[in-house]
Write a protein that holds these residues in place. Sequence first.
Motif, PDB file in Angstrom:
ATOM      1  N   PHE A 203       0.020  -0.392   1.189  1.00 33.38           N
ATOM      2  CA  PHE A 203      -1.384  -0.270   0.810  1.00 33.38           C
ATOM      3  C   PHE A 203      -2.253  -0.708   1.976  1.00 33.38           C
ATOM      4  O   PHE A 203      -1.813  -1.474   2.857  1.00 33.38           O
ATOM      5  N   GLY A 204      -3.469  -0.257   1.985  1.00 36.33           N
ATOM      6  CA  GLY A 204      -4.387  -0.583   3.070  1.00 36.33           C
ATOM      7  C   GLY A 204      -4.862  -2.013   3.046  1.00 36.33           C
ATOM      8  O   GLY A 204      -5.201  -2.568   4.088  1.00 36.33           O
ATOM      9  N   GLU A 205      -4.928  -2.621   1.872  1.00 43.59           N
ATOM     10  CA  GLU A 205      -5.386  -3.998   1.738  1.00 43.59           C
ATOM     11  C   GLU A 205      -4.394  -4.788   0.898  1.00 43.59           C
ATOM     12  O   GLU A 205      -3.542  -4.218   0.216  1.00 43.59           O
ATOM     13  N   SER A 206      -4.540  -6.094   0.950  1.00 45.51           N
ATOM     14  CA  SER A 206      -3.678  -6.993   0.180  1.00 45.51           C
ATOM     15  C   SER A 206      -4.446  -7.530  -1.020  1.00 45.51           C
ATOM     16  O   SER A 206      -5.689  -7.521  -1.030  1.00 45.51           O
ATOM     17  N   ASP A 210      -8.700  -7.870  -1.376  1.00 40.65           N
ATOM     18  CA  ASP A 210      -9.396  -6.831  -2.130  1.00 40.65           C
ATOM     19  C   ASP A 210      -8.840  -6.779  -3.544  1.00 40.65           C
ATOM     20  O   ASP A 210      -7.644  -6.508  -3.737  1.00 40.65           O
ATOM     21  N   ASP A 212      -9.284  -4.573  -5.715  1.00 43.72           N
ATOM     22  CA  ASP A 212      -8.928  -3.189  -6.031  1.00 43.72           C
ATOM     23  C   ASP A 212      -7.980  -2.622  -4.968  1.00 43.72           C
ATOM     24  O   ASP A 212      -8.116  -1.474  -4.519  1.00 43.72           O
ATOM     25  N   TRP A 213      -7.001  -3.426  -4.571  1.00 46.64           N
ATOM     26  CA  TRP A 213      -6.109  -3.013  -3.482  1.00 46.64           C
ATOM     27  C   TRP A 213      -5.220  -1.843  -3.875  1.00 46.64           C
ATOM     28  O   TRP A 213      -4.766  -1.085  -3.016  1.00 46.64           O
ATOM     29  N   ARG A 214      -4.984  -1.647  -5.174  1.00 43.39           N
ATOM     30  CA  ARG A 214      -4.138  -0.524  -5.602  1.00 43.39           C
ATOM     31  C   ARG A 214      -4.793   0.832  -5.333  1.00 43.39           C
ATOM     32  O   ARG A 214      -4.108   1.856  -5.271  1.00 43.39           O
ATOM     33  N   ASP A 215      -6.096   0.850  -5.186  1.00 39.96           N
ATOM     34  CA  ASP A 215      -6.771   2.120  -4.936  1.00 39.96           C
ATOM     35  C   ASP A 215      -6.629   2.586  -3.491  1.00 39.96           C
ATOM     36  O   ASP A 215      -6.976   3.734  -3.172  1.00 39.96           O
ATOM     37  N   GLU A 216      -6.158   1.708  -2.605  1.00 42.80           N
ATOM     38  CA  GLU A 216      -6.031   2.056  -1.200  1.00 42.80           C
ATOM     39  C   GLU A 216      -4.559   2.276  -0.833  1.00 42.80           C
ATOM     40  O   GLU A 216      -4.023   1.672   0.086  1.00 42.80           O
ATOM     41  N   PHE A 217      -3.906   3.154  -1.568  1.00 42.55           N
ATOM     42  CA  PHE A 217      -2.494   3.458  -1.318  1.00 42.55           C
ATOM     43  C   PHE A 217      -2.346   4.303  -0.058  1.00 42.55           C
ATOM     44  O   PHE A 217      -3.039   5.308   0.119  1.00 42.55           O
ATOM     45  N   ASP A 218      -1.440   3.872   0.841  1.00 44.23           N
ATOM     46  CA  ASP A 218      -1.230   4.591   2.106  1.00 44.23           C
ATOM     47  C   ASP A 218      -0.014   5.514   2.036  1.00 44.23           C
ATOM     48  O   ASP A 218      -0.139   6.730   2.163  1.00 44.23           O
TER      49      ASP A 218
END
Length: 267
Positions: A203-206, A210, A212-218
């Motif tokens: 993920f983009g963030e931890s 963040d 809402d870190w699940r929304d930043e899936f890489d």
Amino acid sequence: MAGTAAAQDAPAETSEIETSSEIVVQGHIGFRNRSEETEPKLVYDQDYFQRFEPLTAGDALKRVPSVTFLSDVIESDGARLRGLDPGYTQILINGEKVPGGQADRSFFLDRIPAELIKQVEIVRSSSARRTGDAIAGTLNIVLRDGYQLDGGYLRVGGLRFDDKKLKPSLGAVFGGEVGPGRILLGANVQGRYNPKSKQSLRFGESPENDPDWRDEFDNREDQSDVRNGTDYSFNATYNIEGETTDFALGGFYVRTDRTETERSFEY
């Protein structure tokens, strides 16, 4: 305030000596695990290992206290004592250095079947007779000889893994009298199989930075590592005991066929 005091009469003297208890004096001082040898050693024989039913020498040594391995699961190389690097642990077979052992002592002990082991000796004391590669201690694997078995036995088995893979486990030992001496023959075929899988989600963030870190899936990565192989070993010894001279001839052959397959898929 007044009080009274009374004196007790002394017992009458007698000519006989009364014994209150029995005293036992030992002729020597007893120490636990005391050895008369110059270099004390710990010995683990077949009675100790039989309860664990090991397949190889590596499986047997994993049951010995203070012995650990640096290798992966189901593999037994890099044996070490006292938690030091394997380069400081000396490995011997019948008192001789292992042929083909590398500088880091990365010898696969799985090549030696458990049927051929008589006992395992551990020497942990320091001695001027030992080289620098035995600072942590010495592991001496003593193999059977022709005078310890009369007859033979056969072991047939198999190992089944979660992915329905089957690997053989065969062992045979025979000992008996041949001519003026005795012979011991042993053979072993041991299948080795170690499958591993790993899944990574990036993920983009931890979560600490963040909510809402699940929304930043890489991306996602699936990895597999399969180690497949077979170990073959053969042992033969011939001994003749005379009145003044003993003759011994022995040989040990090992062969290892192993393949490692690594795959990685990224999405």
